[in-house]
Scaffold this active site. Structure first.
Site, short mmCIF file in Angstrom:
data_model
loop_
_atom_site.label_atom_id
_atom_site.label_comp_id
_atom_site.label_asym_id
_atom_site.label_seq_id
_atom_site.Cartn_x
_atom_site.Cartn_y
_atom_site.Cartn_z
N GLY A 1 -24.23 -19.15 29.55
CA GLY A 1 -23.31 -19.03 28.44
C GLY A 1 -22.85 -20.42 28.05
O GLY A 1 -22.41 -21.20 28.90
N ASP B 1 -25.12 -20.53 20.76
CA ASP B 1 -25.25 -21.67 21.66
C ASP B 1 -25.22 -22.99 20.92
O ASP B 1 -24.91 -24.02 21.50
CB ASP B 1 -26.54 -21.55 22.46
#
Length: 344
Positions: A50, A233
Site C-alpha cells: 500500500g 499509487d
C-alpha cells in the site's frame, strides 16, 4: 484492539515491527526489522504494502541506519528506493528523511530521524480521516442510501497509517448509517481484495460481498453497485491515476454502465513532475505469482507470463479524486494544479 500494520518499538535505538500481510487472513505473524535490509525485503515481498504504508515503513527503515553515520543514512535511502518503483509515497518519504539528515548533527541524527518518521506516520493517519470525511460527503450526494459500492485491491489500515483511503470513505459511510454494501473483488493475482480487504471489512462490521475480478461488469449491469472507489499509487499532473492491475478495467466498466468511478488518495500520491500516466513506471513482478500462487501450480511449466502489478486509469474516466484537501472534480490538469500543486 487490532494488530497495528506497522509500529516503531522503543526509542531511537529501537526497531520497526510489521504485520506480515503475506500471511493474512489465516495467520497473524509479526516481523521485527532491525536492519535496513529487513525493511527492504519486507517492502519487496509485500509483507508491507500500500503506497502510504510503504512510505512510512521506509521512513522508519532509515532510522535503523542512523546509528552509524550520515553517509550510512544516505546509502539506506538509496537502497530503500530500489525496493519498489511505482508508489511515489516511497520516494516522497525518503526525500523527507534525507532533508532531515542533511540538517541534523551526528549527536541528534537518530532522534531527529525518528521524530520525522513518526510525523510522517501521524500525518498519514490525519490524511486518511480527512479523505474519509470528504469522500463520504461526496458519495452521500451522488448515490442513493443503501447503495452497493465496488472497490478494488486493499486501501484500508493495512495499506496506510490510518483508516485507509478508499476504505476510509466506506468506513465513514458505515459509521454515518448510510447503509453502504461493499462489493470487493479478489484482485488477482495476489488476492489483496479477498485476503485483506474482506478481512478488514469483516473486522469493521461493514456489510460486504466478495466477487471475482471478472464479475465487476455483471454486478454493474445487475444494478448491484452505484459507484466504484479505489486507491492510487501514483497520480500524474493531468489526473491519470495508477493503481493495482485491474483498475483500468473497473473504470471502463463504470463508464460503460454510466456509473461514477472515484479515486481516493492523499496529496502525497500525486507526482506533479509527470505530465501523464504514460510516464509512470509500472512494476512487473515474478511470473510465479500467476503460475504458482501459494506454491500450487495453475499453469503448465515453462509458459510465458506477463505480470504488470499496476495499470493506469485515464483522467477522463475518473469522476473525482478525493484527497485530504477536498475533491478534485472534474479531473483536469488545471484542477489538479489548483488543489495539489498550488494549494494556497
Amino acid at each position: 484492539m487490532p494488530t497495528p500494520t506497522l509500529e516503531w518499538i522503543g526509542g531511537p535505538d529501537g526497531h520497526l515491527r510489521l504485520l506480515d500481510q503475506t500471511k493474512l487472513p489465516t495467520e497473524i505473524e509479526l516481523i521485527d526489522c532491525t536492519k535496513v535490509d529487513d525493511v527492504w525485503w519486507a517492502i519487496k515481498k509485500l509483507a508491507v504494502r500500500g503506497a502510504p504504508a510503504i512510505g512510512i515503513a521506509a521512513a522508519y527503515g532509515v532510522v535503523l541506519a542512523a546509528r552509524d553515520s550520515h553517509d550510512t543514512v544516505q546509502q539506506a535511502c538509496d537502497h530503500l528506493a530500489t525496493s519498489r518503483p511505482t508508489a511515489v509515497n516511497l520516494f516522497w518519504a525518503l526525500d523527507r528523511m534525507r532533508r532531515v539528515a542533511d540538517e541534523a548533527r551526528d549527536s541528534d541524527l537518530a532522534e531527529r530521524l525518528l521524530a520525522e518518521a513518526r510525523a510522517i506516520h501521524a500525518e498519514d493517519a490525519e490524511q486518511c480521516a480527512a479523505i474519509g470525511r470528504h469522500g463520504a460527503d461526496l458519495l452521500e450526494k451522488t448515490i442513493p442510501r443503501g447503495s452497493g459500492v465496488l472497490t478494488h485491491c486493499n486501501t484500508g489500515s493495512l495499506a496506510t497509517g490510518g483508516d485507509g483511503t478508499a476504505f476510509a470513505v466506506l468506513l465513514e459511510l458505515h459509521r454515518r448509517g448510510f447503509g453502504v454494501h461493499v462489493y470487493a473483488d479478489e484482485t488477482r493475482p495476489l488476492l489483496q481484495g479477498s485476503r485483506l480487504t474482506m478481512w478488514e471489512l469483516k473486522e469493521r462490521g461493514i456489510p460486504a460481498t466478495l466477487i471475482c475480478d471478472s464479475m465487476s461488469a455483471q454486478v454493474m449491469r445487475e444494478g448491484r453497485v452505484a459507484a466504484a472507489i479505489v486507491g492510487a499509487d501514483r497520480i500524474a499532473a493531468n489526473g491519470d491515476s495508477c493503481n493495482k492491475i485491474g483498475t483500468y478495467g473497473v473504470a471502463l466498466h463504470c463508464r460503460a454502465h454510466g456509473l461514477p468511478f472515484y479515486i481516493a488518495a492523499p496529496s502525497t500520491t500525486f507526482d506533479i513532475s509527470l505530465e501523464s500516466g504514460d510516464q509512470i513506471p509500472i512494476e512487473e513482478r515474478a511470473p510465479a505469482e500467476i503460475t504458482t500462487p501459494g506454491g500450487v501450480s495453475f499453469a503448465p511449466e515453462g509458459v510465458s507470463v506477463y505480470n504488470p502489478a499496476f495499470d493506469v486509469a485515464p483522467a477522463e474516466l475518473i469522476a473525482g479524486i478525493v484527497t485530504e484537501r477536498g475533491v478534485i472534480a472534474p479531473v483536469t490538469r488545471e484542477n489538479v494544479a489548483q488543489m495539489i500543486a498550488n494549494p494556497s
